[in-house]
Design a protein around this motif. Structure first.
Motif, short mmCIF file in Angstrom:
data_model
loop_
_atom_site.label_atom_id
_atom_site.label_comp_id
_atom_site.label_asym_id
_atom_site.label_seq_id
_atom_site.Cartn_x
_atom_site.Cartn_y
_atom_site.Cartn_z
N LYS A 232 0.83 -1.21 0.00
CA LYS A 232 0.00 0.00 0.00
C LYS A 232 0.87 1.25 0.00
N ARG A 233 1.96 1.21 0.79
CA ARG A 233 2.87 2.35 0.83
C ARG A 233 3.54 2.54 -0.54
N TRP A 234 3.81 1.44 -1.23
CA TRP A 234 4.41 1.55 -2.55
C TRP A 234 3.51 2.35 -3.49
N LEU A 235 2.21 2.05 -3.46
CA LEU A 235 1.26 2.76 -4.32
C LEU A 235 1.14 4.23 -3.94
N GLU A 236 1.44 4.53 -2.67
CA GLU A 236 1.30 5.91 -2.18
C GLU A 236 2.67 6.54 -1.90
N ARG A 237 3.72 6.03 -2.55
CA ARG A 237 5.07 6.50 -2.25
C ARG A 237 5.29 7.97 -2.58
N ASP A 238 4.52 8.49 -3.52
CA ASP A 238 4.68 9.90 -3.88
C ASP A 238 4.29 10.83 -2.74
N LYS A 239 3.58 10.32 -1.75
CA LYS A 239 3.18 11.14 -0.60
C LYS A 239 4.31 11.29 0.41
N LEU A 240 5.36 10.44 0.27
CA LEU A 240 6.50 10.50 1.19
C LEU A 240 7.39 11.69 0.84
N SER A 241 8.13 12.16 1.83
CA SER A 241 9.09 13.22 1.55
C SER A 241 10.18 12.66 0.64
N PRO A 242 10.87 13.51 -0.13
CA PRO A 242 11.88 13.01 -1.07
C PRO A 242 12.95 12.14 -0.42
N GLN A 243 13.42 12.53 0.77
CA GLN A 243 14.48 11.78 1.44
C GLN A 243 13.98 10.41 1.90
N VAL A 244 12.80 10.40 2.48
CA VAL A 244 12.22 9.14 2.96
C VAL A 244 11.89 8.23 1.78
N ARG A 245 11.33 8.80 0.72
CA ARG A 245 11.00 8.02 -0.47
C ARG A 245 12.25 7.40 -1.08
N ALA A 246 13.35 8.15 -1.09
CA ALA A 246 14.60 7.62 -1.64
C ALA A 246 15.08 6.40 -0.86
N LEU A 247 15.00 6.46 0.47
CA LEU A 247 15.41 5.33 1.30
C LEU A 247 14.49 4.13 1.06
N PHE A 248 13.20 4.38 1.01
CA PHE A 248 12.20 3.34 0.76
C PHE A 248 12.51 2.61 -0.55
N MET A 249 12.83 3.38 -1.58
CA MET A 249 13.13 2.80 -2.89
C MET A 249 14.46 2.05 -2.87
N GLU A 250 15.45 2.58 -2.15
CA GLU A 250 16.75 1.93 -2.08
C GLU A 250 16.65 0.56 -1.40
N GLN A 251 15.84 0.49 -0.36
CA GLN A 251 15.66 -0.79 0.33
C GLN A 251 15.09 -1.84 -0.62
N ILE A 252 14.19 -1.43 -1.47
CA ILE A 252 13.57 -2.35 -2.43
C ILE A 252 14.55 -2.68 -3.56
N ARG A 253 15.28 -1.69 -4.02
CA ARG A 253 16.18 -1.87 -5.16
C ARG A 253 17.30 -2.86 -4.86
N HIS A 254 17.75 -2.94 -3.60
CA HIS A 254 18.88 -3.78 -3.26
C HIS A 254 18.49 -5.14 -2.68
N ALA A 255 17.22 -5.48 -2.76
CA ALA A 255 16.78 -6.77 -2.22
C ALA A 255 17.21 -7.92 -3.10
N HIS A 256 17.50 -9.05 -2.47
CA HIS A 256 17.74 -10.29 -3.20
C HIS A 256 16.44 -11.10 -3.30
N LEU A 257 15.54 -10.85 -2.37
CA LEU A 257 14.20 -11.45 -2.38
C LEU A 257 13.23 -10.39 -1.86
N LEU A 258 12.14 -10.18 -2.58
CA LEU A 258 11.17 -9.15 -2.21
C LEU A 258 9.86 -9.78 -1.75
N LEU A 259 9.36 -9.31 -0.61
CA LEU A 259 8.03 -9.70 -0.15
C LEU A 259 7.11 -8.50 -0.37
N ALA A 260 6.15 -8.64 -1.29
CA ALA A 260 5.13 -7.61 -1.48
C ALA A 260 4.08 -7.88 -0.41
#
Length: 307
Positions: A129-157
């Protein structure tokens, strides 16, 4: 070698739920897990839940971060786990939701544990749900959120029960496009079989290289080197300068000519750091990066691959 799994994900994504489910499954299999938890605040709210499991060795890092700046504390806690428990089968590390996953992984790649810990990979729990609403996050927080996902070896949606079928399909497609190398599994309550995690994050070893493989393959690997002789700081730093930009991190203990004990050496982002050691540590170096297997170590005589 003890397998190590690192659980990453933004605040409130469901990492602790994943941790508790995994502990329960490991105990059912007759295995003994140990846990290292990092909490954002000074009170151990999440670790209280782990202690409720009973019989699970636990170490905490409170009001800090498992990253480059907190790596010494992380090493100390891992050492404590290993020294106090000689029957650990698996170590589960839950990072704070404010931690960058690569920095967290970096802290665990210590030469102290090179022959004891087998880093299996990063499992990132993504709040759908947060992924769909990621644009509501501040730029710095959104960047961290995206980095955590980008560097995963396995993703749990995770939390797909809160979405419509169309939204679930959208999240899955977008996550797959954003991180093409990580398999994605849709979860509710971060429930996933540990056998699936094991199979997905199976490691491949080539010589002394340990490369984490998932999906199309994430090219982040580590290499352990040993020394056959002392070096001077100048010749060692010249060798460091000759390495490709895909070497992201190095740390270890380097024997310097004229000194009794090896120096602690660290390298990150093009910067080197030397610190004298007052205890004789084993001379070795851990290199972390991409494509490091192609580096010609034979050019530098003091090095030899550890077989």
């Amino acid at each position: 070698m003890i397998d190590v799994y690192l659980f990453s994900g933004f605040l409130g994504s469901g990492k602790t739920s994943l941790l508790l489910h995994t502990i329960a499954q490991l105990k059912e299999q007759g295995k003994k897990p140990a846990v290292l938890m990092n909490e954002f605040g000074a009170l151990p709210f999440d670790s209280d839940a782990v202690e409720g499991e009973g019989g699970v060795p636990l170490k905490e890092l409170l009001d800090g971060c498992i990253c480059c700046t907190g790596s010494e504390k992380t090493e100390a806690q891992l050492q404590g786990l290993l020294e106090e428990n000689d029957d650990i089968d698996v170590i589960l590390i839950e990072t704070t939701g404010a931690a960058h996953p690569v920095e967290a992984l970096d802290a665990i790649y210590s030469p102290l544990f090179a022959d004891r810990l087998n880093i299996k990979g990063i499992i990132t729990v993504a709040d759908s749900k947060r992924w769909l609403e990621r644009d509501k996050l501040s730029p710095q927080v959104r960047a961290l959120f995206m980095e955590q996902i980008r560097h995963a070896h396995l993703l749990l949606a995770n939390k797909v029960d809160l979405l419509t079928e169309e939204e679930v399909a959208k999240v899955t497609f977008e996550l797959a496009s954003f991180n093409e190398s990580a398999p994605i599994i849709q979860t509710v309550g971060a429930k996933v079989g540990f056998s699936f995690i094991e199979k997905t994050l199976s490691s491949s070893e080539k010589g002394t290289d340990k490369q984490i493989i998932s999906g199309k393959g994430l090219p982040l690997s580590s290499k352990l080197l040993t020394f056959t002789d002392s070096v001077t700081k100048e010749e060692f730093e010249n060798w460091v300068k000759s390495l490709p930009d895909t070497v992201y991190r190095m740390k270890g203990y380097v024997p310097i000519s004229g000194y009794k004990n090896p120096f602690m050496f660290q390298y990150a982002y093009g910067m080197v750091n030397w610190l004298p050691e007052y205890v004789k540590m084993e001379a070795c170096l851990v290199i972390i990066g991409e494509g490091i297997e192609s580096i010609n170590y034979e050019v530098v005589n003091p090095f030899s691959d550890e077989n």
